[in-house]
Write a protein that holds these residues in place. Sequence first.
Motif, mmCIF file in Angstrom:
data_model
loop_
_atom_site.group_PDB
_atom_site.id
_atom_site.type_symbol
_atom_site.label_atom_id
_atom_site.label_comp_id
_atom_site.label_asym_id
_atom_site.label_seq_id
_atom_site.Cartn_x
_atom_site.Cartn_y
_atom_site.Cartn_z
ATOM 1 N N SER A 27 -11.862 4.539 2.862
ATOM 2 C CA SER A 27 -11.010 3.405 2.488
ATOM 3 C C SER A 27 -11.783 2.098 2.354
ATOM 4 C CB SER A 27 -9.904 3.218 3.530
ATOM 5 O OG SER A 27 -10.439 2.824 4.784
ATOM 6 N N ASN A 85 -2.159 4.180 -3.705
ATOM 7 C CA ASN A 85 -2.922 5.201 -3.005
ATOM 8 C C ASN A 85 -2.201 6.550 -2.949
ATOM 9 O OD1 ASN A 85 -4.797 6.320 -0.769
ATOM 10 N ND2 ASN A 85 -2.784 6.283 0.224
ATOM 11 N N GLY A 89 -4.955 5.731 3.035
ATOM 12 C CA GLY A 89 -3.963 4.666 2.914
ATOM 13 C C GLY A 89 -3.664 4.038 4.263
ATOM 14 N N TYR A 90 -3.517 4.875 5.276
ATOM 15 C CA TYR A 90 -3.299 4.401 6.642
ATOM 16 C C TYR A 90 -4.511 3.605 7.116
ATOM 17 C CZ TYR A 90 -2.725 4.763 11.757
ATOM 18 O OH TYR A 90 -2.611 4.498 13.108
ATOM 19 N N LEU A 140 3.805 -1.236 4.128
ATOM 20 C CA LEU A 140 3.627 0.196 4.004
ATOM 21 C C LEU A 140 4.745 0.747 3.125
ATOM 22 C CD1 LEU A 140 3.077 0.983 7.812
ATOM 23 C CD2 LEU A 140 1.364 0.234 6.145
ATOM 24 N N SER A 192 0.834 5.118 2.803
ATOM 25 C CA SER A 192 0.027 4.504 3.850
ATOM 26 C C SER A 192 0.346 4.985 5.256
ATOM 27 C CB SER A 192 0.175 2.970 3.784
ATOM 28 O OG SER A 192 1.510 2.595 3.542
ATOM 29 N N ASN A 193 1.020 6.132 5.368
ATOM 30 C CA ASN A 193 1.298 6.637 6.716
ATOM 31 C C ASN A 193 0.228 7.603 7.222
ATOM 32 O OD1 ASN A 193 3.272 8.336 4.728
ATOM 33 N ND2 ASN A 193 2.363 9.683 6.257
ATOM 34 N N ILE A 252 0.843 -1.189 0.000
ATOM 35 C CA ILE A 252 0.000 0.000 0.000
ATOM 36 C C ILE A 252 0.880 1.241 0.000
ATOM 37 C CG2 ILE A 252 -1.915 1.190 1.135
ATOM 38 C CD1 ILE A 252 -2.506 -1.398 2.660
ATOM 39 N N ALA A 310 -4.580 0.233 5.448
ATOM 40 C CA ALA A 310 -3.544 -0.620 6.019
ATOM 41 C C ALA A 310 -3.960 -1.148 7.388
ATOM 42 C CB ALA A 310 -2.233 0.165 6.130
ATOM 43 N N CYS A 321 6.222 4.104 1.976
ATOM 44 C CA CYS A 321 6.126 5.507 2.385
ATOM 45 C C CYS A 321 7.388 6.275 2.006
ATOM 46 C CB CYS A 321 5.924 5.610 3.898
ATOM 47 S SG CYS A 321 4.496 4.703 4.529
#
Length: 337
Positions: free
Chosen positions: A267, A124, A51-52, A67, A46-47, A43, A55, A69
């Motif tokens: 999401s 994402n 996205g987060y 992740l 994703s942070n 993904i 995840a 990032c």
Amino acid sequence: MFTALKWFYNGCSHYTSGGFKKAESQFNPNDLQVDISHRNYLITGSNSGIGYSAAMEISKRGGRVHLVCRNREKGEKALNEIKLESNNENVFLHICDLSLIRDVKIFSQQWLESGQTADVLIHNAGIMNNEREETSEGIEKTFATNLLAPFLLTKLLLDNQKPEQRPLDMKQRVIIVSSGGMLTQKMSTDFEFKRVVTEGKKWDGMQAYAQTKRASVYLTELFAQKYPTTNFFSMHPGWVNTPQLESAMPTFNRLTKRIQRTPQEGSDTIVWLAISPTVEDNFSALFFQDRHPVDKFISNSNTESPAQDVEKLWSYLNHYYESIPNYYPSSASSASN
């Protein structure tokens, strides 16, 4: 103007938290009752934001979540939070600046050399810049992040994986997160917005973002045509309360603040597309909203591009792909697309 007004009116009914809750009442809860503990979910971006949230939800359901990032500090914070809340140790962090071809090359090479399967790839990550900006490689940054990176990462992984790096119990899935705003746009073939510079036009970051998101929907269709053994989906999350929306579109954010979706609501369709077996057949290339395929164009909006312009998109992106040195092992299977 008529198209934009029609889009906003439709959005107030369907892209909001209320619109999600109405759609949610029709969801089948059994769609997500799947053992995913053996699957890898990559993904990007994703942070934070949706996205987060995606995840976190996939981690809670037992998936092996990767992740991808740009920022190490933010990525490590997200990693630790997701592991703790999901009680899942199979969450991993990979640092990659997706706006840079160099970083995309390195990440994809490391992934392939690890021998792991890329079961589900979720694109994402996205940016909306207030000024035109080029990367250190001389590529316009919105284009590089939102469009070129998904293309390159997908092709590098699919073209160079070995047979044992393909999932056995499902087709590989690639999910591209688009935006409802793309519905107001007809795709321009000025993919890197160079005419803004050569003709002295004022930069419009919102339009540039929407243009890349329109192109990404076409890209999903092109991939589906050229890689029939993989499922490709595009989707849009609705109007979601995220840090990017607040910083990049402050006026729109103020107007819609009270009706925006939570990141979890935004999401949901990503998670559904990533997990549900119901999309395994006959859904590739479609565009989704709230777990349902929806139209890619507003009626009478004149936003559909001719086939030759869509092929120009593939050719333009593929030019970058072909410029990447072939540093992958010769034993990797290579596609001819």
